[in-house]
Design a protein around this motif. Sequence first.
Motif, short mmCIF file in Angstrom:
data_model
loop_
_atom_site.label_atom_id
_atom_site.label_comp_id
_atom_site.label_asym_id
_atom_site.label_seq_id
_atom_site.Cartn_x
_atom_site.Cartn_y
_atom_site.Cartn_z
N GLY A 1 0.66 -1.21 0.22
CA GLY A 1 -0.02 0.21 0.01
C GLY A 1 0.95 1.29 -0.14
O GLY A 1 0.60 2.25 -0.77
N ALA A 2 2.02 1.40 0.71
CA ALA A 2 2.83 2.45 0.66
C ALA A 2 3.60 2.68 -0.17
O ALA A 2 3.63 3.35 -0.79
CB ALA A 2 3.70 2.38 2.13
N ALA A 3 4.20 1.54 -1.01
CA ALA A 3 4.79 1.42 -2.13
C ALA A 3 3.78 1.97 -3.36
O ALA A 3 4.26 2.82 -4.25
CB ALA A 3 5.29 0.23 -2.63
N ALA B 1 1.19 3.85 -2.85
CA ALA B 1 0.89 5.55 -2.46
C ALA B 1 1.99 6.45 -3.02
O ALA B 1 1.90 7.39 -3.76
CB ALA B 1 0.64 5.71 -1.23
N ASP B 2 3.43 5.93 -2.77
CA ASP B 2 4.54 6.55 -3.21
C ASP B 2 4.75 6.70 -4.71
O ASP B 2 4.96 7.69 -5.32
CB ASP B 2 5.76 5.93 -2.55
CG ASP B 2 7.29 6.49 -3.09
OD1 ASP B 2 7.30 7.54 -2.54
OD2 ASP B 2 8.09 5.95 -3.65
N GLU C 1 2.21 9.19 -6.46
CA GLU C 1 2.59 10.45 -6.43
C GLU C 1 3.62 10.93 -7.23
O GLU C 1 3.51 11.87 -8.05
CB GLU C 1 3.06 10.94 -5.01
CG GLU C 1 3.12 12.52 -4.69
CD GLU C 1 3.29 12.78 -3.77
OE1 GLU C 1 2.55 12.58 -2.54
OE2 GLU C 1 4.53 13.75 -3.13
N LEU D 1 -3.65 11.14 -3.83
CA LEU D 1 -4.37 10.10 -3.03
C LEU D 1 -5.85 10.78 -2.75
O LEU D 1 -5.94 11.57 -2.38
CB LEU D 1 -3.72 9.71 -1.85
CG LEU D 1 -2.48 8.87 -1.82
CD1 LEU D 1 -2.33 8.21 -0.22
CD2 LEU D 1 -2.64 7.77 -2.66
N PRO E 1 -4.32 5.04 1.78
CA PRO E 1 -4.76 3.46 1.26
C PRO E 1 -5.81 2.95 2.23
O PRO E 1 -5.34 2.92 3.46
CB PRO E 1 -3.49 2.93 1.25
CG PRO E 1 -2.29 3.87 1.12
CD PRO E 1 -2.95 5.26 1.87
#
Lengths: 483, 483
Positions: A317-319, A321-322, A325, A331, A355
């Motif tokens: 999820g973090a990957a 989101a990164d 951007e 987001l 996320p």
Amino acid sequence: MSDFEEHPLYRIMHPRSIAFWGASSNSMSMGSIQLANLLSMGFEGAVYPIHPKEPEILGLKAYSKIGDVPETVDLAIFVLPTKVVPGVLEECGQAGVKRAIIVSAGFSEKEGPEGKEMQDQLVRTAKKYGITFIGPNCIGAVNPSLNLNTTFFPYEATPGFIGMASESGSFITQMFVHLAKFGIGFSQGFSLGNEAMIDLADCLEYLAQCPTTKVIALYVEGIRRGRHFVEVARRVSRIKPIVAFYVGGSEAGRRAGQSHTGAMAGPDRLYDGIFRQCGIVRARSIEELFDFCYVLGSQPLPRGNKIGILTHSGGPGAAAADSAERAGLKLAKLTPETQEALAKLVPGTASVKNPVDLTFTRNHGDYMEILPKVLLKDEQVDLLFIYCLMPQHRVMTVVLGSGMASISASEFAENYIRDQSVAAASAAADSGKPVAGGSFCDRSELFVKELQDHGLPVLPSPERAVTALGALYRYANWRKIFS
Amino acid sequence: MSDFEEHPLYRIMHPRSIAFWGASSNSMSMGSIQLANLLSMGFEGAVYPIHPKEPEILGLKAYSKIGDVPETVDLAIFVLPTKVVPGVLEECGQAGVKRAIIVSAGFSEKEGPEGKEMQDQLVRTAKKYGITFIGPNCIGAVNPSLNLNTTFFPYEATPGFIGMASESGSFITQMFVHLAKFGIGFSQGFSLGNEAMIDLADCLEYLAQCPTTKVIALYVEGIRRGRHFVEVARRVSRIKPIVAFYVGGSEAGRRAGQSHTGAMAGPDRLYDGIFRQCGIVRARSIEELFDFCYVLGSQPLPRGNKIGILTHSGGPGAAAADSAERAGLKLAKLTPETQEALAKLVPGTASVKNPVDLTFTRNHGDYMEILPKVLLKDEQVDLLFIYCLMPQHRVMTVVLGSGMASISASEFAENYIRDQSVAAASAAADSGKPVAGGSFCDRSELFVKELQDHGLPVLPSPERAVTALGALYRYANWRKIFS
């Protein structure tokens, strides 16, 4: 006849009959392999091998020259030594043949004036007789829906929606196996070689009209007729997305391309400018070229750049989101209604902000069907990424845990995975919004295969899927401004 | 005892006995799945399930509390509701247990002070009893050579040479299948969760000493003890390469990471600076993280940045050349002797300049064994990329074409592919220079499997392989300057 059927390339890609030079009883020659490949794919038109001495090649009656063939063929294919090509093209012209694919190399891509001169001679002969040819120094063309494959690689993918024009034969043939990884394929594929007559711009015009082509892929070592290319590409990209991978921007890439097909490259910035003013989406690698084509050819255009991310794994999820951007997306801020609806469906450890992270999932059904629907209903969400993971061993653990006998459990698990995948793909399609999945599993896992086969693109990582959605947004934005 | 064995993490990764909380007769609970997974991998130490009521779990005798277990276990694993964790940790301390993995979530990663407070309590309890624990909010650890896998995913890869410390459990567990795509695997893998006690720097120190770890992978959402991390990383990267994927550099990535493990991120530029001064190679995606680890963990350091490119396909050669320059490499200028030697081996259409492009290959043997040897002998060549393509169907065409009966042809073709692949891998290894292959085929093709299994890394595209070689060069350069 439609415009499409009137295009000079139409009959090359839809020949009713082919004359083939370069196959022989030496089954290991390149020509023999190419002819064998053409036949084994099940091409239904007539095929006439031409050979000065041999009476039969690969089980077909062979002819000593084109003049002996009982009909005027639609297409001539040459896999011949360089020096004999001009003469054979002349014979074709005299026999009334109007189309050719010249596989033979050794023309303008060679150093020195001789190759260039011979290539000019080919063009003069072609013009004299009204012949259109692809090449020389190419590997041919593929039209899978017609079982036409003039290359020497078996077509391992399905007929698909990507129309490609390539200044490299390998990036046609060796992509068959690459596209098969995703269950997608070419609608039409051109290897253009030295582009003595037919170049990228011609293919753009043709592919724009091709009804099965939903997205156009270009592999570019250098553009030959700059102004014309821009004019055509600007027109075409208003109708269909074009994605290009350009390798000539670095000094090393420029030199490698030049000795390959003799194309004239230019600095990165110049090509960036050309692509931007044409609405062409630039890809930075072959993998990215097809990632982008996969999503741009299968998903509707987003209204804006706000992405929803659905995951049950924080890292992916973090990957995602990164990557979002970095790809120009934002987001989405989920509405209170959506957050409320989500809160009822997810465990206490989960995040109902974007996320949306479900953490440990007990109910795969919610994840694949209900949650995507909730997110896609949110007017704040323009695009959706789903991190996909429903491996058979996990589902089996749950099914066996419920007490089912293992013999029926496996069938039950398969049906369950199939149903959930179809539900997710339908929820995506019904929403009218673009959706892409990402998973580190491949098509050997049933859920990946089913999602892909039901129209939801699944890419091999969250970053690649989200980056492709970013490319889709950039294209949509260009269309909004210029259409 | 070696330094390695004295490290506090050693016994967590090499436990002789485990007490496990959270498994029960509910086989669908996360704890039950994790315990079942631990057992099914064949861990040979003693395992004691702890449950207040159930006398037997998954066929093992269960104990109502840690005090009843007949030995002082090496490791405690908690998959429990948040609120009961502090009490159970206290009981462990009283029973003399010195190591724990706390899978349970709901601590400092949650909004509000309560979770943070409970986590602080865990640390206080641990310090009181001299306990070292990983987590909370993690997924556990994996040491495949010991059949230790405390996560809920089956370990599908082989024991390998990549030691990983990850601020995401998924980037441990869901990489099992990803690494298996290349026939590689983890030496040791840590999911660190909230890092209340054990953080990235601790793992770096441990992995630096681990003899089976040849390269260290980090997944970073935020570094907790900046100065200490830098100090440790600078020391470790003089011995072993460290590759990091950082997702907190964008605003979206930062926020996603924070709600995931509560890590404190910083802007991209700050982390770029940290990584650079530590000699850490930065990867831009999870795929790239493991691409880099694959090459940095398996190949010797190059003396310089001059790359040779061997291909029989112009497009992949040009793409490799373009990627090489973007990755900071230069195309090697081959010596006249090398060009002369090549000229004797290749057809007239081929290029004996770099990229060495064989065009249509008649002799796979030259391509895989002789040509790499010639190029690797050239003192101008510091690194070598080989575009690999020897699909079974092609070899079969040639073998059948030679007149061999199809029943022995298939075995012959397999042996041929195996021999050639081993020869290529040996030529690479014997040269002492770094070599990487690229192919759009995967391990379902024998040549990919054989090359990979004999130590020549093969990545899924020319660009990815060359980019990884570029990362290897940057690391070598750092070592040259700082070691």
